[in-house]
Design a protein around this motif. Structure first.
Motif, PDB file in Angstrom:
ATOM      1  N   LEU A  75       0.890  -1.159   0.000  1.00  0.00           N
ATOM      2  CA  LEU A  75       0.000   0.000   0.000  1.00  0.00           C
ATOM      3  C   LEU A  75       0.929   1.211   0.000  1.00  0.00           C
ATOM      4  O   LEU A  75       1.323   1.710   1.053  1.00  0.00           O
ATOM      5  N   MET A  79       1.350   4.566   2.108  1.00  0.00           N
ATOM      6  CA  MET A  79       1.151   4.408   3.550  1.00  0.00           C
ATOM      7  C   MET A  79       2.489   3.951   4.120  1.00  0.00           C
ATOM      8  O   MET A  79       3.262   3.290   3.433  1.00  0.00           O
ATOM      9  N   ASP A  94       1.633   1.598   8.964  1.00  0.00           N
ATOM     10  CA  ASP A  94       0.217   1.744   8.620  1.00  0.00           C
ATOM     11  C   ASP A  94      -0.279   0.571   7.777  1.00  0.00           C
ATOM     12  O   ASP A  94      -1.428   0.148   7.904  1.00  0.00           O
ATOM     13  N   ILE A 122      -0.934  -2.008  10.333  1.00  0.00           N
ATOM     14  CA  ILE A 122      -2.109  -1.639  11.144  1.00  0.00           C
ATOM     15  C   ILE A 122      -3.387  -1.944  10.373  1.00  0.00           C
ATOM     16  O   ILE A 122      -4.335  -2.534  10.898  1.00  0.00           O
ATOM     17  N   ALA A 123      -3.411  -1.555   9.086  1.00  0.00           N
ATOM     18  CA  ALA A 123      -4.601  -1.800   8.266  1.00  0.00           C
ATOM     19  C   ALA A 123      -4.934  -3.287   8.257  1.00  0.00           C
ATOM     20  O   ALA A 123      -6.093  -3.683   8.357  1.00  0.00           O
ATOM     21  N   ALA A 124      -3.886  -4.128   8.154  1.00  0.00           N
ATOM     22  CA  ALA A 124      -4.116  -5.574   8.142  1.00  0.00           C
ATOM     23  C   ALA A 124      -4.600  -6.069   9.501  1.00  0.00           C
ATOM     24  O   ALA A 124      -5.433  -6.971   9.580  1.00  0.00           O
TER      25      ALA A 124
END
Lengths: 336, 239
Positions: free
Chosen positions: B90, B93, B97, B100-102
């Protein structure tokens, strides 16, 4: 919940709340209302396009839907247009979600074209359905207030609401999911992100506020017709320009962009704030009045030049490239 | 009960049969290698397991549930993580991050996601580059980020698609160590790899395919000695 208080934001809010107490000039208030309205529209577009990566070329569809929802309610049922204000957001969502469900399998430019089509479809529907919408004649309602101050505060409240929502969203799971979808939809899906659902949530937030701005416009202006509120150049594209100039995918980018665009627009439309008209009258020179004529129509040209300059030199917009501006233009050395 | 198996998986694209009646079973806790020459259908198999493709026919059975045709995000939530051969960071990002998104696949609050992410970053050795934008990582870092992101979703079964390709010998060694660490963690792994000494040394069992069909299965030693495998890799002249 917030670790540090948003001091700068609170000061800005206090200043904006205080403005009408010492600035009673209607023209100035009108410009501020336009500015606030554009903050709402630009920020709405930015949630969906800037953060979630779904570029919409048809946000006028939702602006118009909100405006017509408010206008039709007042026109047909005699309700106060204030009820329409409450209805503008939900009406836009009602148009937006089915559109999203149908069109989200499309990606990139194909989705963008679909959003453009939605804009044109709604414009034609509003034009053709004369019995219901009044067609080209539009809808006229009596504004609820003579003074501009109530509209100013309503617009300000909308700005506070949308900026608060954006601030909350970008610091939450939703913000992470929106940006993940923007960066790579396939990767996002593999990380457990239901991309269709989160695109719809993003679209829902975005069009809700765009629709509210539309219903505010109906109430404030008192008159709409299809070619005004569904206008591709005046709303759909302006929404994009506001975000691009200010900074796509930044919280306060569209706010700065709205200020720049409204200011530039007015600067030229008014002939350098009446300066040219004044000189023309004083000197009686035909050259000046011709220049005035040109300048008052030059804002479109200036927008074009402005966007080219921004894309070439500040691709992240004024807010996104602020560090670059500080370094190059203001000659501020980066602090070690 | 079996942990994971595929039964007679078939995928056709128009007239081309990319995967043809492939069946295998993976036991809980093992490292299962998937090999085959370019275009053999390995990644297509992964895409069917992870829900990107719907199989033309056949079954994917995970923890006694049929998961073929289930959407990728649901399969992730069921506990199957994957990495991509062509890495998909990504980009705009930060590394942190990304992870974190995962992490939000398993937790809902920001704090839990941050905690999970820093644990995973530490586990995968990415803590020192956590603030870097994913797009500015070198290839070894991106491959590692793919693994970190998949691990952040807390999978029971991890699909690794050529995570060692393009790495230099030092990076390769640390990638192998990471894979061993993941297995020790209790995660079952199916791994696609072209670098033979890597896959031979880390796999418990290997499944070889060519032109979409199974040609051999067994321990690394058996598969390496298999006539059909040698032919597939070196051609009939050398076999």
């Amino acid at each position: 919940m917030l670790k540090k208080l948003p001091i700068a934001e609170m000061i800005a809010l206090a200043v904006f709340m205080a403005i009408p107490f010492f600035m009673k000039d209607n023209y100035f208030l009108h410009l501020l209302i336009l500015f606030l309205m554009w903050v709402v529209i630009g920020s709405s577009w930015n949630i969906f396009a800037g953060y979630t990566g779904q570029v919409s070329f048809g946000h006028a569809a939702f602006f118009g839907a909100g405006a017509y929802a408010a206008g039709l309610l007042a026109h047909h049922f005699g309700y106060s247009a204030w009820w329409g204000m409450a209805l503008g957001g939900p009406a836009a969502v009602l148009i937006g979600l089915p559109f999203g469900i149908i069109c989200f399998p499309l990606r990139g430019a194909y989705f963008t074209l679909a959003s453009l089509a939605l804009n044109l479809i709604l414009m034609h529907v509003a034009t053709i359905a004369e019995n219901f919408t009044g067609g080209m004649q539009g809808i006229m309602i009596m504004p609820a207030f003579v003074s501009k101050i109530p509209y100013y505060y309503i617009a300000l409240a909308m700005v506070v609401a949308i900026l608060a929502v954006i601030n909350l969203v970008v610091r939450s799971k939703f913000g992470y999911y929106f940006v993940s979808i923007r960066e790579d939809q396939d990767a996002a899906e593999s990380l457990g992100i239901n991309s269709t659902l989160y695109k719809n949530i993003s679209l829902g937030i975005s069009v809700f506020f765009t629709g509210m701005a539309g219903s505010l416009y109906m109430n404030y202006m008192g008159f709409i017709d299809p070619s005004v509120v569904f206008s591709l150049s005046d709303y759909s594209i302006m929404a994009i320009l506001v975000a691009i100039v200010g900074g796509v995918g930044t919280v306060y980018g569209p706010t700065v962009g709205a200020f720049i665009m409204v200011a530039v627009n007015e600067f030229f439309r008014s002939g350098f704030f009446g300066l040219l008209g004044f000189i023309g009258k004083r000197t009686g020179s035909p050259l000046v009045s011709k220049a005035l004529d040109f300048v008052t129509h030059a804002h479109v040209l200036v927008f074009g030049i402005l966007v080219i300059v921004v894309i070439l030199y500040l691709p992240k917009g004024v807010v996104g490239d602020w560090e670059k501006i500080k370094r190059k233009v203001l000659r501020v050395r980066p602090t070690e | 009960m079996s942990f994971f198996r595929v039964e007679k998986l078939v995928k056709t694209f128009g007239g081309l049969t990319a995967v043809n009646e492939v069946s295998f079973e993976v036991k809980e806790g093992e490292i299962f290698g998937l090999i085959g020459p370019n275009g053999a259908g390995k990644t297509t198999l992964f895409n069917m397991i992870s829900g990107v493709y719907v199989p033309t026919s056949g079954k994917v059975i995970y923890k006694d549930q049929e998961i073929q045709g289930v959407k990728p995000y649901r399969i992730c939530k069921m506990g199957v993580g994957r990495t991509f051969q062509v890495v998909k960071p990504l980009g705009r990002m930060s590394v942190r991050d990304n992870v974190i998104a995962a992490s939000f696949a398993r937790v809902n609050s920001m704090k839990e996601a941050r905690d999970n992410a820093s644990e995973i970053l530490d586990f995968c050795g990415l803590t020192s580059v956590r603030g870097t934008l994913a797009k500015s990582l070198p290839i070894a870092g991106r491959k590692r980020l793919e693994i970190a992101r998949a691990m952040a979703t807390r999978p029971d079964l991890l699909l690794l698609d050529e995570t060692a390709a393009g790495l230099n010998p030092t990076e390769l060694l640390s990638a192998i160590n990471l894979i061993h660490k993941i297995r020790k963690n209790g995660t079952t792994i199916i791994i696609i790899e072209h670098i033979m000494h890597v896959i031979m040394s880390i796999s418990d069992r290997i499944h070889a395919i060519n032109f979409g069909q199974t040609i051999a299965e067994g321990t690394p030693k058996d598969v390496a000695a298999n006539q059909a495998v040698i032919e597939a890799y070196l051609g009939t002249d050398y076999a």
